[in-house]
Design a protein around this motif. Structure first.
Motif, PDB file in Angstrom:
ATOM      1  N   TYR A   3       0.811  -1.204   0.000  1.00 55.74           N
ATOM      2  CA  TYR A   3       0.000   0.000   0.000  1.00 55.74           C
ATOM      3  C   TYR A   3       0.848   1.257   0.000  1.00 55.74           C
ATOM      4  O   TYR A   3       0.329   2.357   0.103  1.00 55.74           O
ATOM      5  CB  TYR A   3      -0.945  -0.015   1.205  1.00 55.74           C
ATOM      6  CG  TYR A   3      -2.097  -0.956   1.006  1.00 55.74           C
ATOM      7  CD1 TYR A   3      -1.960  -2.310   1.242  1.00 55.74           C
ATOM      8  CD2 TYR A   3      -3.317  -0.481   0.554  1.00 55.74           C
ATOM      9  CE1 TYR A   3      -3.026  -3.184   1.044  1.00 55.74           C
ATOM     10  CE2 TYR A   3      -4.380  -1.341   0.358  1.00 55.74           C
ATOM     11  CZ  TYR A   3      -4.230  -2.689   0.603  1.00 55.74           C
ATOM     12  OH  TYR A   3      -5.288  -3.542   0.403  1.00 55.74           O
ATOM     13  N   GLU A   4       2.153   1.115  -0.111  1.00 56.80           N
ATOM     14  CA  GLU A   4       3.046   2.278  -0.184  1.00 56.80           C
ATOM     15  C   GLU A   4       3.161   2.699  -1.641  1.00 56.80           C
ATOM     16  O   GLU A   4       3.654   1.939  -2.482  1.00 56.80           O
ATOM     17  CB  GLU A   4       4.429   1.928   0.371  1.00 56.80           C
ATOM     18  CG  GLU A   4       5.357   3.120   0.517  1.00 56.80           C
ATOM     19  CD  GLU A   4       4.889   4.098   1.587  1.00 56.80           C
ATOM     20  OE1 GLU A   4       5.119   5.307   1.411  1.00 56.80           O
ATOM     21  OE2 GLU A   4       4.291   3.641   2.577  1.00 56.80           O
ATOM     22  N   HIS A  44       0.464  -5.262  -7.532  1.00 52.65           N
ATOM     23  CA  HIS A  44       1.626  -4.801  -6.783  1.00 52.65           C
ATOM     24  C   HIS A  44       2.264  -3.590  -7.467  1.00 52.65           C
ATOM     25  O   HIS A  44       1.879  -3.201  -8.562  1.00 52.65           O
ATOM     26  CB  HIS A  44       2.667  -5.919  -6.660  1.00 52.65           C
ATOM     27  CG  HIS A  44       3.237  -6.337  -7.991  1.00 52.65           C
ATOM     28  ND1 HIS A  44       2.556  -7.140  -8.878  1.00 52.65           N
ATOM     29  CD2 HIS A  44       4.434  -6.053  -8.585  1.00 52.65           C
ATOM     30  CE1 HIS A  44       3.286  -7.339  -9.955  1.00 52.65           C
ATOM     31  NE2 HIS A  44       4.425  -6.676  -9.814  1.00 52.65           N
ATOM     32  N   HIS A  45       3.245  -3.026  -6.809  1.00 51.48           N
ATOM     33  CA  HIS A  45       4.037  -1.891  -7.286  1.00 51.48           C
ATOM     34  C   HIS A  45       3.165  -0.696  -7.688  1.00 51.48           C
ATOM     35  O   HIS A  45       3.267  -0.183  -8.814  1.00 51.48           O
ATOM     36  CB  HIS A  45       4.945  -2.315  -8.455  1.00 51.48           C
ATOM     37  CG  HIS A  45       5.999  -1.293  -8.771  1.00 51.48           C
ATOM     38  ND1 HIS A  45       6.667  -1.255  -9.989  1.00 51.48           N
ATOM     39  CD2 HIS A  45       6.501  -0.247  -8.033  1.00 51.48           C
ATOM     40  CE1 HIS A  45       7.525  -0.244  -9.981  1.00 51.48           C
ATOM     41  NE2 HIS A  45       7.444   0.370  -8.810  1.00 51.48           N
ATOM     42  N   PHE A 111      -8.385   1.088  -1.618  1.00 52.46           N
ATOM     43  CA  PHE A 111      -7.027   1.556  -1.888  1.00 52.46           C
ATOM     44  C   PHE A 111      -6.984   2.417  -3.149  1.00 52.46           C
ATOM     45  O   PHE A 111      -6.314   3.462  -3.179  1.00 52.46           O
ATOM     46  CB  PHE A 111      -6.067   0.377  -2.034  1.00 52.46           C
ATOM     47  CG  PHE A 111      -4.725   0.772  -2.584  1.00 52.46           C
ATOM     48  CD1 PHE A 111      -3.842   1.540  -1.828  1.00 52.46           C
ATOM     49  CD2 PHE A 111      -4.349   0.420  -3.872  1.00 52.46           C
ATOM     50  CE1 PHE A 111      -2.618   1.929  -2.338  1.00 52.46           C
ATOM     51  CE2 PHE A 111      -3.125   0.803  -4.389  1.00 52.46           C
ATOM     52  CZ  PHE A 111      -2.249   1.565  -3.619  1.00 52.46           C
ATOM     53  N   LEU A 112      -7.692   1.996  -4.181  1.00 53.43           N
ATOM     54  CA  LEU A 112      -7.613   2.747  -5.436  1.00 53.43           C
ATOM     55  C   LEU A 112      -8.285   4.107  -5.345  1.00 53.43           C
ATOM     56  O   LEU A 112      -7.854   5.056  -5.999  1.00 53.43           O
ATOM     57  CB  LEU A 112      -8.197   1.922  -6.578  1.00 53.43           C
ATOM     58  CG  LEU A 112      -7.307   0.730  -6.965  1.00 53.43           C
ATOM     59  CD1 LEU A 112      -7.944  -0.091  -8.069  1.00 53.43           C
ATOM     60  CD2 LEU A 112      -5.916   1.197  -7.398  1.00 53.43           C
ATOM     61  N   VAL A 113      -9.321   4.234  -4.537  1.00 54.82           N
ATOM     62  CA  VAL A 113      -9.885   5.573  -4.303  1.00 54.82           C
ATOM     63  C   VAL A 113      -8.820   6.457  -3.666  1.00 54.82           C
ATOM     64  O   VAL A 113      -8.644   7.623  -4.055  1.00 54.82           O
ATOM     65  CB  VAL A 113     -11.141   5.499  -3.416  1.00 54.82           C
ATOM     66  CG1 VAL A 113     -11.548   6.909  -2.953  1.00 54.82           C
ATOM     67  CG2 VAL A 113     -12.299   4.855  -4.169  1.00 54.82           C
ATOM     68  N   GLU A 114      -8.090   5.922  -2.694  1.00 53.79           N
ATOM     69  CA  GLU A 114      -7.028   6.695  -2.049  1.00 53.79           C
ATOM     70  C   GLU A 114      -5.910   7.028  -3.035  1.00 53.79           C
ATOM     71  O   GLU A 114      -5.354   8.126  -3.009  1.00 53.79           O
ATOM     72  CB  GLU A 114      -6.468   5.933  -0.846  1.00 53.79           C
ATOM     73  CG  GLU A 114      -7.459   5.772   0.295  1.00 53.79           C
ATOM     74  CD  GLU A 114      -8.008   7.105   0.783  1.00 53.79           C
ATOM     75  OE1 GLU A 114      -7.192   8.027   1.012  1.00 53.79           O
ATOM     76  OE2 GLU A 114      -9.241   7.229   0.936  1.00 53.79           O
ATOM     77  N   ALA A 115      -5.580   6.087  -3.916  1.00 58.33           N
ATOM     78  CA  ALA A 115      -4.533   6.327  -4.915  1.00 58.33           C
ATOM     79  C   ALA A 115      -4.951   7.439  -5.877  1.00 58.33           C
ATOM     80  O   ALA A 115      -4.147   8.310  -6.235  1.00 58.33           O
ATOM     81  CB  ALA A 115      -4.235   5.039  -5.675  1.00 58.33           C
ATOM     82  N   ILE A 116      -6.220   7.416  -6.291  1.00 59.31           N
ATOM     83  CA  ILE A 116      -6.714   8.453  -7.200  1.00 59.31           C
ATOM     84  C   ILE A 116      -6.722   9.808  -6.505  1.00 59.31           C
ATOM     85  O   ILE A 116      -6.350  10.832  -7.100  1.00 59.31           O
ATOM     86  CB  ILE A 116      -8.111   8.065  -7.725  1.00 59.31           C
ATOM     87  CG1 ILE A 116      -7.993   6.886  -8.687  1.00 59.31           C
ATOM     88  CG2 ILE A 116      -8.787   9.254  -8.414  1.00 59.31           C
ATOM     89  CD1 ILE A 116      -9.318   6.270  -9.093  1.00 59.31           C
ATOM     90  N   LYS A 117      -7.127   9.826  -5.243  1.00 59.04           N
ATOM     91  CA  LYS A 117      -7.093  11.079  -4.483  1.00 59.04           C
ATOM     92  C   LYS A 117      -5.669  11.627  -4.414  1.00 59.04           C
ATOM     93  O   LYS A 117      -5.448  12.839  -4.564  1.00 59.04           O
ATOM     94  CB  LYS A 117      -7.646  10.850  -3.080  1.00 59.04           C
ATOM     95  CG  LYS A 117      -9.158  10.673  -3.028  1.00 59.04           C
ATOM     96  CD  LYS A 117      -9.643  10.103  -1.706  1.00 59.04           C
ATOM     97  CE  LYS A 117      -9.336  10.998  -0.535  1.00 59.04           C
ATOM     98  NZ  LYS A 117      -9.876  10.444   0.737  1.00 59.04           N
ATOM     99  N   LYS A 118      -4.694  10.745  -4.206  1.00 63.31           N
ATOM    100  CA  LYS A 118      -3.290  11.187  -4.120  1.00 63.31           C
ATOM    101  C   LYS A 118      -2.812  11.740  -5.461  1.00 63.31           C
ATOM    102  O   LYS A 118      -2.158  12.783  -5.522  1.00 63.31           O
ATOM    103  CB  LYS A 118      -2.399  10.027  -3.682  1.00 63.31           C
ATOM    104  CG  LYS A 118      -0.946  10.427  -3.414  1.00 63.31           C
ATOM    105  CD  LYS A 118      -0.151   9.257  -2.873  1.00 63.31           C
ATOM    106  CE  LYS A 118       1.282   9.652  -2.516  1.00 63.31           C
ATOM    107  NZ  LYS A 118       1.337  10.578  -1.362  1.00 63.31           N
TER     108      LYS A 118
END
Length: 356
Positions: A3-4, A44-45, A111-118
């Motif tokens: 998740y990093e 991953h990655h 996780f992907l919602v958080e990734a898109i927000k980032k």
């Protein structure tokens, strides 16, 4: 999955276009999100990297068997300079429905919602501020394994790219003419009509060309078996206001469950306006028209939110709806959803999410 999220920032930034020069899907931001899948490691990655072309083997499964899915969503800048996403969890939920049908491994929606927000937060300067503008978000998954055998791929890449877009209606909302398609079909129950997969859209182009020859902006799709029951309009869901009630085709396995569609239904219920999800035949709609009870019609989708329909061309008949003008309910829905998206109206449903 780790998740990093690894972040590599672009050294050379692009020149941002003026808001009045923005078209749809022609300009892209400095960065994109990527993540890979293999049988051994799973997804991953996760990483944010400079926007750039990707390299694929000519034998990649996506080129030959069309194993690809995508989503479409937007980010908006408020007057307080906040960046809001509209119901991103629903898009990721639908992405997994598409994945399941296309035999693509499921993704971690939260996780992907958080990734898109980032990603959006990193690219926040790309979110335009002018009225009607937004940052279009395109997540997609492609099968990358070089293999010509007919089976699901063993490797995939998930990518998110961003594109600032102008107002969908540059000159205001004007009702469009729609061509009722009797020959080509969009989808059938048991197929992929309920998913956002690339092949659905490629297969629609021929009918779209025919609609344009008929002087119409889009196609009204009928069901693929009896060619009688209304399904979608272009790549949008469709609604009809008939004698005070609002009708929309029920989800039947060949109709895409639109996020805007769901939002409109919730609004109508909140306003105590009767709304029915049902089978709607083109003959039933024509009967309502001849009786004078077909009051409004409109499409719903991410790009336009609401697209009023002023005329339906069915065989030798022209059904002019509401005098060819935008209806009051259509405009109320459009103003309300746009107001919630941009933070100008109260959000009683908790639809908006701030990018951090």
């Amino acid at each position: 999955m780790s998740y990093e999220i690894e972040v590599t920032l672009a050294e050379n930034k692009k020149t941002k276009p003026n808001a009045n020069e923005l078209a749809f899907g022609t300009c892209f931001t400095d960065h994109m999100f990527m993540m890979d899948y293999t049988l051994e490691a799973g997804w991953h990655h996760p990483r944010i990297v400079p926007y750039a072309p990707i390299s694929l083997d000519p034998a990649a499964v996506v080129f030959h068997y069309g194993q690809a899915v995508f989503e479409g969503m937007k980010a908006y800048r408020t007057k307080e300079d906040k960046i809001l996403l509209f119901r991103p969890e629903k898009n990721m939920e639908r992405l997994n429905l598409s994945n399941e049908r296309l035999s693509i491994p499921p993704v971690d929606e939260t996780f992907l919602v958080e990734a898109i927000k980032k990603l959006v937060s990193i690219e926040k300067d790309w979110v335009p501020a002018d009225e009607g503008t937004s940052l279009y978000i395109r997540p997609f998954i492609i099968a990358t394994e070089p293999y010509l055998g007919v089976r699901p791929a063993h490797t995939y890449t998930f990518i998110v790219i961003l594109s600032p877009v102008g107002a969908y209606y540059a000159e205001g909302i004007n009702p469009v003419s729609i061509y009722v398609e009797n020959n080509y079909v969009r989808a059938v129950k048991g197929g992929t009509g309920h998913t956002k997969t690339s092949g659905n859209y490629a297969a629609s182009f021929k009918a779209q060309e025919e609609a344009q020859k008929q002087g119409c902006a889009q196609v009204l799709w009928l069901d693929g078996v009896e060619k009688t029951y209304i399904e979608e309009v272009g790549s949008m869901n469709v609604f009809f206001k008939v004698n005070g009630e609002v009708w929309t085709p029920a989800l039947n396995g060949s109709i895409l469950a639109g996020v805007t569609r769901d939002s409109v239904i919730q609004l109508l219920e909140e306003w105590n306006i009767p709304v029915k999800e049902k089978r709607i035949s083109i003959e039933e709609l024509y009967a309502a028209y001849t009786e004078g009870t077909l009051e409004e019609a409109f499409g719903t989708g991410t790009a336009a939110v609401i697209s009023p329909i002023g005329n339906l061309k069915w065989n030798d008949k022209n059904l002019v709806i509401n005098g060819g003008e935008s209806g009051s309910l259509s405009m109320k829905i459009y103003d309300t959803i746009c107001g919630i998206q941009t933070g100008e109206k109260e959000d009683p449903f908790g639809w908006t999410v701030e990018a951090e």
